[in-house]
Every structure is written in C-alpha cells, then in structure tokens.
Design an enzyme around this catalytic site. Structure first.
Site, PDB file in Angstrom:
ATOM      1  N   LYS A  10      19.296 -11.698  22.421  1.00 52.33           N
ATOM      2  CA  LYS A  10      18.975 -10.332  22.867  1.00 52.33           C
ATOM      3  C   LYS A  10      17.502 -10.046  22.614  1.00 52.33           C
ATOM      4  CE  LYS A  10      18.356  -8.218  18.683  1.00 52.33           C
ATOM      5  NZ  LYS A  10      17.073  -7.997  18.147  1.00 52.33           N
ATOM      6  N   PRO A  94      15.847 -19.817  19.124  1.00 57.45           N
ATOM      7  CA  PRO A  94      15.111 -20.032  17.872  1.00 57.45           C
ATOM      8  C   PRO A  94      15.720 -19.222  16.726  1.00 57.45           C
ATOM      9  CG  PRO A  94      13.615 -19.384  19.644  1.00 57.45           C
ATOM     10  CD  PRO A  94      14.995 -19.305  20.198  1.00 57.45           C
ATOM     11  N   VAL A  95      15.678 -19.810  15.525  1.00 55.64           N
ATOM     12  CA  VAL A  95      16.309 -19.210  14.342  1.00 55.64           C
ATOM     13  C   VAL A  95      15.331 -18.238  13.666  1.00 55.64           C
ATOM     14  CG1 VAL A  95      17.249 -19.790  12.053  1.00 55.64           C
ATOM     15  CG2 VAL A  95      17.789 -21.222  14.030  1.00 55.64           C
ATOM     16  N   ALA A  96      15.856 -17.155  13.087  1.00 52.58           N
ATOM     17  CA  ALA A  96      15.043 -16.134  12.391  1.00 52.58           C
ATOM     18  C   ALA A  96      13.881 -15.676  13.267  1.00 52.58           C
ATOM     19  CB  ALA A  96      14.523 -16.664  11.045  1.00 52.58           C
ATOM     20  N   ALA A  97      14.217 -15.309  14.491  1.00 53.86           N
ATOM     21  CA  ALA A  97      13.188 -15.046  15.496  1.00 53.86           C
ATOM     22  C   ALA A  97      13.161 -13.616  16.002  1.00 53.86           C
ATOM     23  CB  ALA A  97      13.410 -15.986  16.686  1.00 53.86           C
ATOM     24  N   LEU A  99      15.801 -12.517  17.743  1.00 55.05           N
ATOM     25  CA  LEU A  99      16.562 -12.636  18.992  1.00 55.05           C
ATOM     26  C   LEU A  99      18.074 -12.590  18.750  1.00 55.05           C
ATOM     27  CD1 LEU A  99      14.396 -15.461  20.622  1.00 55.05           C
ATOM     28  CD2 LEU A  99      14.387 -13.035  21.210  1.00 55.05           C
ATOM     29  N   GLY A 101      20.102 -14.591  17.255  1.00 61.37           N
ATOM     30  CA  GLY A 101      20.826 -15.849  17.479  1.00 61.37           C
ATOM     31  C   GLY A 101      22.049 -15.980  16.577  1.00 61.37           C
ATOM     32  N   SER A 103      23.660 -13.629  14.937  1.00 58.00           N
ATOM     33  CA  SER A 103      24.625 -12.557  15.229  1.00 58.00           C
ATOM     34  C   SER A 103      25.396 -12.872  16.503  1.00 58.00           C
ATOM     35  CB  SER A 103      23.891 -11.224  15.409  1.00 58.00           C
ATOM     36  OG  SER A 103      23.190 -10.898  14.244  1.00 58.00           O
ATOM     37  N   ASP A 136      23.809  -6.350  14.010  1.00 52.40           N
ATOM     38  CA  ASP A 136      23.620  -6.652  15.436  1.00 52.40           C
ATOM     39  C   ASP A 136      24.860  -7.289  16.071  1.00 52.40           C
ATOM     40  OD1 ASP A 136      21.055  -5.681  15.590  1.00 52.40           O
ATOM     41  OD2 ASP A 136      20.084  -7.621  15.292  1.00 52.40           O
TER      42      ASP A 136
HETATM   43  O1  C5P Z   1      23.138  -6.164   8.888  1.00 57.90           O
HETATM   44  P1  C5P Z   1      22.298  -7.362   8.615  1.00 57.90           P
HETATM   45  O2  C5P Z   1      22.865  -8.230   7.527  1.00 57.90           O
HETATM   46  O3  C5P Z   1      21.982  -8.142   9.855  1.00 57.90           O
HETATM   47  O4  C5P Z   1      20.916  -6.817   8.093  1.00 57.90           O
HETATM   48  C1  C5P Z   1      19.969  -7.634   7.463  1.00 57.90           C
HETATM   49  C2  C5P Z   1      19.044  -6.770   6.641  1.00 57.90           C
HETATM   50  O5  C5P Z   1      18.224  -5.984   7.478  1.00 57.90           O
HETATM   51  C3  C5P Z   1      19.730  -5.783   5.730  1.00 57.90           C
HETATM   52  O6  C5P Z   1      20.035  -6.375   4.488  1.00 57.90           O
HETATM   53  C4  C5P Z   1      18.686  -4.704   5.580  1.00 57.90           C
HETATM   54  O7  C5P Z   1      17.704  -5.088   4.647  1.00 57.90           O
HETATM   55  C5  C5P Z   1      18.025  -4.689   6.939  1.00 57.90           C
HETATM   56  N1  C5P Z   1      18.573  -3.669   7.854  1.00 57.90           N
HETATM   57  C6  C5P Z   1      18.316  -2.341   7.615  1.00 57.90           C
HETATM   58  N2  C5P Z   1      18.834  -1.391   8.477  1.00 57.90           N
HETATM   59  C7  C5P Z   1      19.569  -1.772   9.539  1.00 57.90           C
HETATM   60  C8  C5P Z   1      19.827  -3.129   9.804  1.00 57.90           C
HETATM   61  C9  C5P Z   1      19.318  -4.060   8.931  1.00 57.90           C
HETATM   62  O8  C5P Z   1      17.636  -1.984   6.651  1.00 57.90           O
HETATM   63  N3  C5P Z   1      20.031  -0.822  10.372  1.00 57.90           N
END
Ligand code: C5P
Length: 292
Positions: A10, A94-97, A99, A101, A103, A136
């Site tokens: 995405k 790509p990882v940690a990008a 995008l 991936g 999720s 996500d």
């Molecule tokens: O939900 P997810 O594990 O993908 O989120 C990763 C990190 O991103 C969370 O631990 C948080 O630090 C941050 N985050 C946030 N607010 C959001 C989504 C993610 O602070 N709405």
C-alpha cells in the site's frame, strides 16, 4: 491442499496524526490505496497441527516476530483449529519500507486460512482479528482505497482514484516505525494534509487535485533522520513528477505521474541513485484476490 494468496503493498496518499493516545499509539487519519507490487503467500495444510514458515528472503523472521506467523497462531487459537499450516512467503515488497509488506502478508494469511481451515468468517470479522496483529492489517484485509481512522483500524471504503502511474523508490536505509512516531511532536505539526480535499479528489477522479492534496506528517521526521529520502524526493520533482510523497513512516517515496512518457525519465533518473525502484499502478478492487 494448498492455496496461494496475493499480498499487495500500500501507499499513503495522506497520513495525518491528530493526537497522541493514552495507550501509546497515535490517533491517525490516512488515505491508503493498494498497488500492484505484491508478495505471494502459499498456505499448505498440515494435519499435525504445527504452524511453520519459510520466506524467500532469509533476513525475514520465521517465528512470532513475523506478522503472518502471528496471524496464523491467533486464528488457530481463537477458533480452536486442530489443523496446522506450512506458510511460504515469496517476498517482493521491500521490508521496513512504509509499504505495509508485513501487514499485507498477515492480511493475506487471514484471508487464506479462512478458506484453508474452512472457518467461514466474513471480511469484516477478518479485519477485526487483523487489528490485534497491527494497525495497518485491517486495511490490508480489504485492500483497494480507504480512509483509515483511529489507530488505523477504522476503515471507510473509497472509490478508485484517477488512473496514473506510480514510481516507488526505496533508499537503502531501515526505518523503525516506533522511532518515527516517537520523534513526532504532535503539538508542533504544521503540515497537516488536506484529507477532505483528498477524499474529493478520489470521488471526482481528479488527478491534479489528488497530487495537490498529498501529505504525510511523518515525512519531516523521517527526512530529518535520513537526508537520502529528501534527495530522492527532490530528484523525482526535478525529473517531472506530478506529485511526490513519502509513504507511511518511510523511507519509500512515491511519484504520481499521468503521462507514460515521463515514467521512463523518472525511473531512469532514480535508478542512478537507488536499486529498489518500481513502476506500479493502483489496484481498483476493494478486496484481496485469492489466486487458487
Ligand atoms: O500497530 P503496529 O504494531 O503496526 O504499530 C507499530 C508502532 O507504530 C507502534 O508500536 C507505535 O509505536 C506506532 N504507531 C503509533 N500510532 C499508530 C500506529 C502505529 O504510534 N496509529
């Protein structure tokens, strides 16, 4: 029995942060759309009840740290499934990008296991389950184009945006989403994106208005941590992109282009700087595709 599920990447057309929440997350408002760069998740039934994972990229974790693995464990426990699954992820995103991936792999796993394990859950039920895995994941369960609110899990479906080309470029830096959110000062945000205007641009399929409505409040945070992201943005703009934005918490930057002739110019300019460059289109469908 084996099924394969597509897990598309995405991009964020907008990403706004409204407040920091007591639970540590941020209250967001994001317009997201899936593109035709996708991982493939193969799911093979295991009668012994085990959950195992292999991935084409060796640096991707094959245990509970992997969102797709987490999705399988969650589903098995929640619905007391006797069977197991062997998962293989063919990694193209790509990882940690920025995008989504990981999720999207989790969302594809939920959709696929719903079939493989014959659970009969609705897409809405899968999205609720997905929210337990990551912010996500619910969006990725539906795909298409949507407005995501709350932590990212409250989804409103939107129409298909104006057709265009998208050039993605990921600089070779790893970005940690918690770090980016952690460095954001919510009170000091001055670049809130015009979300309502973006919704109008999508409804009217107005390409120019869509380009003028792009915005991501995390961009300045990541740009200050990684100057290469700014360089890529500037290169896209000077090469003639109609609209340019960082996706999610980055570091991937995308360019929107209406005329095909410009695509090659921008692609070639970027390839001189970064290895990971992709030309993609937005996906129109609003639900993920199960291949077989
Ligand atoms: O939900 P997810 O594990 O993908 O989120 C990763 C990190 O991103 C969370 O631990 C948080 O630090 C941050 N985050 C946030 N607010 C959001 C989504 C993610 O602070 N709405």
């Amino acid at each position: 029995m084996r099924i394969s599920v597509k897990a598309p990447a995405k991009i964020n057309l907008t990403l706004d942060v409204l407040a920091k929440r007591p639970d540590g997350y941020h209250e967001v408002e994001m317009v997201m759309t899936t593109v035709d760069l996708a991982d493939r998740v193969d799911l093979t039934l295991r009668e012994d009840g085990e959950i195992t994972l292999d991935c084409s990229a060796s640096f991707v974790p094959d245990d509970i740290r992997n969102h797709a693995y987490k999705a399988a464990v969650l589903m098995k426990e929640r619905y007391q499934v006797r069977q197991g699954v062997h998962m293989y992820i063919d990694k193209q995103i790509p990882v940690a990008a920025g995008l989504a991936g990981g999720s999207s792999d989790a969302a594809a796993t939920l959709r696929g296991l719903n079939q493989l394990w014959k659970l009969g859950l609705t897409t809405d039920e899968l999205a609720v389950l997905g929210a337990e895995i990551g912010s996500d994941v619910p969006f990725c369960v539906y795909g298409g184009t949507a407005l995501a609110k709350g932590r990212g899990e409250r989804i409103t479906h939107l129409g298909t945006p104006a057709p265009c080309w998208i050039i993605l470029a990921k600089p070779p830096v790893g970005v940690s989403t918690p770090d980016v959110y952690g460095n954001l000062r919510v009170q000091e945000i001055t670049n809130h994106p015009p979300t309502k205007q973006m919704l109008q641009a999508i409804e009217r399929q107005d390409f120019s208005l869509m380009c003028h409505s792009l915005g991501n409040v995390l961009e300045n945070v990541t740009l200050s941590m990684h100057p290469q992201v700014r360089q890529i943005k500037e290169l896209m703009i000077s090469s003639g992109a109609d609209g340019v934005l960082m996706s999610g918490s980055g570091p991937t930057v995308f360019a929107l282009v209406q005329k095909e002739a410009k695509v090659h110019r921008i692609y070639n300019a970027l390839r001189g700087f970064v290895k990971d460059v992709y030309v993609v289109r937005m996906l129109g469908a609003s639900e993920g595709e199960v291949l077989a």
